[in-house]
Design a protein around this motif. Structure first.
Motif, PDB file in Angstrom:
ATOM      1  N   GLU A 269       0.520  -1.212   0.023  1.00 58.83           N
ATOM      2  CA  GLU A 269       0.185   0.156  -0.041  1.00 58.83           C
ATOM      3  C   GLU A 269       0.867   1.313   0.119  1.00 58.83           C
ATOM      4  OE1 GLU A 269      -4.465  -0.644   1.949  1.00 58.83           O
ATOM      5  OE2 GLU A 269      -2.822   0.115   3.058  1.00 58.83           O
ATOM      6  N   HIS A 273       1.058   3.967  -3.321  1.00 60.34           N
ATOM      7  CA  HIS A 273       0.765   5.204  -2.992  1.00 60.34           C
ATOM      8  C   HIS A 273       1.626   6.017  -3.507  1.00 60.34           C
ATOM      9  CE1 HIS A 273      -1.250   8.690  -0.448  1.00 60.34           C
ATOM     10  NE2 HIS A 273      -0.242   9.032  -0.335  1.00 60.34           N
ATOM     11  N   ARG A 277       1.749   8.818  -6.509  1.00 64.37           N
ATOM     12  CA  ARG A 277       1.708  10.324  -5.823  1.00 64.37           C
ATOM     13  C   ARG A 277       2.254  11.605  -5.986  1.00 64.37           C
ATOM     14  NH1 ARG A 277      -1.682  12.196  -1.964  1.00 64.37           N
ATOM     15  NH2 ARG A 277      -1.246  14.021  -0.658  1.00 64.37           N
ATOM     16  N   ILE A 351       3.911   6.828   3.399  1.00 71.67           N
ATOM     17  CA  ILE A 351       2.482   7.294   4.009  1.00 71.67           C
ATOM     18  C   ILE A 351       1.741   8.223   4.092  1.00 71.67           C
ATOM     19  CG2 ILE A 351       1.892   4.921   5.268  1.00 71.67           C
ATOM     20  CD1 ILE A 351      -0.435   4.005   2.617  1.00 71.67           C
ATOM     21  N   LYS A 354      -2.468   9.759   4.127  1.00 71.36           N
ATOM     22  CA  LYS A 354      -3.148   8.201   4.359  1.00 71.36           C
ATOM     23  C   LYS A 354      -3.040   6.569   4.604  1.00 71.36           C
ATOM     24  CE  LYS A 354      -4.955   5.719   0.089  1.00 71.36           C
ATOM     25  NZ  LYS A 354      -6.324   6.282  -0.545  1.00 71.36           N
ATOM     26  N   GLU A 357      -6.105   6.475   6.900  1.00 68.88           N
ATOM     27  CA  GLU A 357      -7.601   6.527   6.285  1.00 68.88           C
ATOM     28  C   GLU A 357      -8.408   5.199   6.777  1.00 68.88           C
ATOM     29  OE1 GLU A 357      -7.719   7.458   2.025  1.00 68.88           O
ATOM     30  OE2 GLU A 357      -6.543   9.914   2.409  1.00 68.88           O
ATOM     31  N   THR A 360      -7.725   2.278   4.148  1.00 69.21           N
ATOM     32  CA  THR A 360      -7.023   1.486   4.057  1.00 69.21           C
ATOM     33  C   THR A 360      -6.579   0.289   5.175  1.00 69.21           C
ATOM     34  OG1 THR A 360      -5.665   2.564   5.427  1.00 69.21           O
ATOM     35  CG2 THR A 360      -5.684   3.710   3.028  1.00 69.21           C
ATOM     36  N   SER A 363      -3.927   1.281   7.774  1.00 66.26           N
ATOM     37  CA  SER A 363      -4.556   1.983   8.909  1.00 66.26           C
ATOM     38  C   SER A 363      -4.857   0.942  10.380  1.00 66.26           C
ATOM     39  CB  SER A 363      -6.097   2.765   8.863  1.00 66.26           C
ATOM     40  OG  SER A 363      -6.903   1.846   8.214  1.00 66.26           O
TER      41      SER A 363
END
Ligand SMILES: Cc1cc2nc3c(=O)[nH]c(=O)nc-3n(C[C@H](O)[C@H](O)[C@H](O)COP(=O)(O)OP(=O)(O)OC[C@H]3O[C@@H](n4cnc5c(N)ncnc54)[C@H](O)[C@@H]3O)c2cc1C
Length: 754
Positions: A269, A273, A277, A351, A354, A357, A360, A363
């Motif tokens: 992840e 990301h 980005r 990350i 993000k 969030e 995800t 998290s």
């Protein structure tokens, strides 16, 4: 080939169809569920009913956790530690909660399979076939690790029957377990320990509450005159005690793979990301410090996987005469889990927002990753356990037959007859030295080898006395240093078995250097090579490793194993990584560790990085060195003993006491040990901490405290560890004076007369 677990292109080490089907069905279950549902369930803290039903329908726990002898002829049933590890990694990849359900079922089954109660074993096998989950009722609210204090009782009720009373706390699956293996004490005058099984459906079983706020159900339950007959009693006396500890041994080994699974998913992840980005017109993955974080995280993951894989071989080869797994197991537990926490730290710096969030995995992982190091004994408990092996490991190696990779379909039944849990100090190990010597062409391994030699010398000449042994502020750092040696040894062994590429590519110089292997092992810099990032969204690298084919056109087991463990680095990542300027480590202002310079072209490198215990400091000499010192940003190598606070970082260097502690400060007299710090000199990013708490606290005797003189304080120093850091320096030569000491070193200064 992607070295990390990639469920959609699953590369299993397991050769048989039955095992592959288990993995594939599980992947399909979670992929069908989808990430939205996965994260929603996590956030709603919903009990995983669907998962438990899926496990039951596919008889997955039955296949994974029933020894063949009780399998009723099902060819897929066996207790295979390698397979269970792989499954743990997979479950944790989708959520630690799912893994936990598996984990406590393993623990619950431990005392059953270890017992002599055949009726209970047959019942357990039948429950497994029906899709039951199990639980392990060891902990009580007030006692934590102190199971000697167990309060649950069995009181005689005539004719070989008892009534169980008491309350258990922190018991996973306690809400639905058909058999809860519970530890109590028999109150018939013997005060014997006893393991018995209870069923959550029984009216004398009071399910009180879920004590945590999570998807998992970690129960508090009470037994009120719960009737126990011969069928429910699993073991008593020493057998019950051994079953408790031996079961924890089995469960403990399952924790490292879970941490790996969480870290892997977070890695994907984070890199996806970052790759997508764009900030200031550039991809986040093009930022050198971001690349470094990924590289560092990836290398640690590789190290974790190599260690775990090799430790599995020792686990599966264990016997009455080979109990080496008892060291490699707690080392896995405390080392792999802590490394995973470090991986998440590194990734979270990338990350960033993000990672908070709610949709995800990150998290979830960021919250969950702190758990595994605390289950089946805290890090402290495991380090204390590890220390028991130190003497024989270093000073009494044995000739033991080499342990080959164990990936066959054997039933690991020895773990159910491990025997008495005592006698750890008598266990012998094969010599660790050849693993390091065989890789000494790698700069970091060579440096580490020298440190190990010094550590061994320390133990030989100033090894802990009784007082130090009893003092955890001394013994824990020592034990953790030891654990790093064991960790490194098994990583190197596995690297050899996998034939990992350890060459520095494009590095020139004709010298073999710290390639992916050395860096992965010791946190040094990696150059060259590739890491396929698979689905991760980042471009670059990813050459598929071609392996041999078996007779059916599939990959042979050997080539699969090789491909599975082929950590090449991504070209894009590694090129930028190698090109990135080597940074100075700037510890966060809260760090208690002395800052370390990685590289400098001048004398400054020999002084700024030195952590000293005697308050000595050196001025840089020459214009170049002085200028460097001014801009370096580390604690200045200027003679600033008058101020213990570095002008650059605000860091208080604890050791800067010129003449030892005065009587007032004597209890605060600590010494920076940082002995194996080079392990973590990977041109580190922000917020790095070494594995070892870099101080040794020295509590002087009462006599010394009373004397009130600094001289006495020095004399009463038990020993001083001084780390002299010149990280990433290829040169092993000394220029002038003892401060220009050879390589990162751990020196021992025994008591000096005042
Ligand atoms: C989510 C979760 C699930 C759990 N599931 C189960 C389960 O299914 N079944 C079950 O029986 N238990 C379970 N437990 C209990 C778990 O195994 C213990 O919590 C764990 O072993 C740590 O014990 P404690 O938290 O009580 O710490 P304590 O034992 O109270 O420790 C307190 C402090 O003392 C230190 N310490 C303790 N002993 C030593 C020592 N010998 N040497 C050095 N330092 C020491 C510890 O490191 C810690 O810093 C679970 C716990 C949690 C949080």
């Amino acid at each position: 080939m992607n070295f990390l677990l990639q469920p959609k292109k699953l590369k299993s080490l397991l050769a048989d169809d039955g095992s592959r089907a288990i993995m594939e069905k599980t992947v399909a279950f979670f992929e069908n569920m989808g990430k939205t549902r996965l994260t929603e369930d996590f956030n709603k803290k919903a009990w995983y009913r669907g998962f438990v039903d899926f496990i039951a329908a596919e008889r997955i726990f039955s296949k994974l956790l029933t020894p063949r002898a009780y399998a009723g002829g099902d060819p897929d049933c066996r207790w295979d530690t390698a397979r269970n590890s792989e499954y743990s990694e997979l479950l944790a990849f989708y959520g630690l909660g799912y893994w936990y359900c598996f984990q406590v079922t393993i623990l619950g089954l431990g005392p059953i399979w270890m017992s002599a109660n055949e009726a209970a074993k047959r019942r357990a096998a039948e429950f497994l076939r029906q899709g039951a989950i199990f639980a392990f009722g060891l902990s009580e609210r007030a006692h934590g690790a102190d199971i000697y204090a167990t309060e649950t009782t069995l009181t005689p009720a005539g004719e070989g029957a008892w009534k169980a009373n008491g309350e258990k706390y922190y018991i996973g699956n306690g809400n639905e377990a058909e058999m809860v293996s519970t530890l109590g004490r028999i109150k018939d005058g013997s005060d014997d320990y006893a393991f018995f099984v209870a069923n959550y459906r029984h009216k004398a079983y009071e399910l009180k509450t879920n004590v945590i706020s999570h998807q998992e159900y970690v129960a508090s339950f009470a037994l009120h005159d719960y009737p126990i007959g011969a069928d429910e009693l699993l073991s008593r006396g020493p057998a019950a005690w051994d079953a408790a500890l031996n079961t924890v041994n089995v469960g403990k080994f399952n924790i490292g793979p879970a941490s790996i699974g969480v870290a892997e998913h977070c890695f994907y992840e984070a890199i996806t990301h970052a790759a997508n980005r764009v900030l200031y017109g550039m991809r986040v993955t093009d930022m050198p410090h971001v690349r470094k974080n990924f590289m560092d995280a990836w290398l640690r993951l590789v190290g974790m996987k190599l260690y775990q894989r090799r430790a599995t071989d020792y686990f599966r080869s264990a016997s009455e005469t080979d109990r080496r797994y008892l060291l490699y197991n707690p080392t896995s537990k405390m080392k792999v889990t802590l490394q995973a926490e470090e991986v998440i730290n590194l990734l979270w710096d990338v990350i960033a927002a993000k990672g908070f969030e709610k949709d995800t995995y990150f998290s979830m992982g960021a919250v969950d990753i702190r758990g595994p190091s605390k289950l089946e004994g805290t890090v402290h408990v495991n380090v204390q356990l590890i220390r028991k092996f130190m003497q024989n490991y270093f000073f009494n190696p044995a000739e033991l037959p080499p342990v080959p990779p164990v990936l066959d379909e054997r039933d690991d039944v020895f773990i159910f007859r491990q025997g008495p849990a005592k006698g750890l100090g008598a266990i012998r190990f094969h010599d660790y030295a050849p693993a390091f010597a065989g890789n000494a062409h790698l700069t970091n391994v060579a440096a580490f080898g020298r440190q190990i030699a010094l550590f061994k010398e320390l133990l030989a000449q100033a090894g802990p006395d009784k007082q130090q042994d009893m003092d955890p502020s001394f013994s824990l750092p020592l034990g953790e240093m030891f654990s790093i040696v064991v960790y490194g040894q098994l990583i190197l062994e596995q690297a050899g078995l996998d034939g990992l590429d350890d060459r520095r590519r494009g590095g020139g110089g004709g010298r073999r250097g710290s390639g992916a292997l050395g860096a992965g092992l010791l946190g040094g810099r990696a150059r060259g090579g590739r890491l396929g990032l698979g689905d991760a969204g980042a471009k670059g690298g990813g050459g598929e490793q071609r392996g041999g084919k078996d007779a059916h056109g599939g990959e042979s087991l050997e080539s699969k194993q090789k491909a599975y463990h082929s950590p090449a680095l991504p070209a894009a990542l590694s090129t930028a990584y190698a090109a990135a300027p080597r940074q100075t480590q700037r510890p966060p202002s809260t760090s208690r560790h002395a800052p370390v310079t990685n590289a400098a072209s001048s004398d400054a490198k020999n002084t700024a990085a030195v952590a000293m215990s005697d308050g000595r400091d050196s001025l840089p000499s020459g214009i170049e060195a002085t200028n460097f010192a001014r801009v370096a940003g580390v604690s200045s190598p200027m003679n600033c003993a008058s101020s213990a606070v570095s002008p650059a970082t605000g860091l208080i260097t604890l050791t800067r006491m010129l003449c030892g502690a005065s009587s007032a400060a004597i209890e605060r007299d600590v010494t920076i040990a940082a002995p194996l710090l080079p392990l973590y000199q990977v041109s580190p990013g922000r917020g790095r901490t070494p594995a070892v708490e870099a101080i040794v606290m020295k509590t002087p005797s009462r006599l010394a405290r009373k004397c009130g003189t600094a001289c006495r304080a020095v004399r009463n120093r038990l020993f001083t560890l001084t780390a002299k850091m010149r990280s990433n320096s290829d040169s092993a030569t000394s220029s002038i004076g003892w401060l220009r000491c050879v390589v990162p070193a751990l020196l021992t200064t025994t008591c000096r007369s005042p």
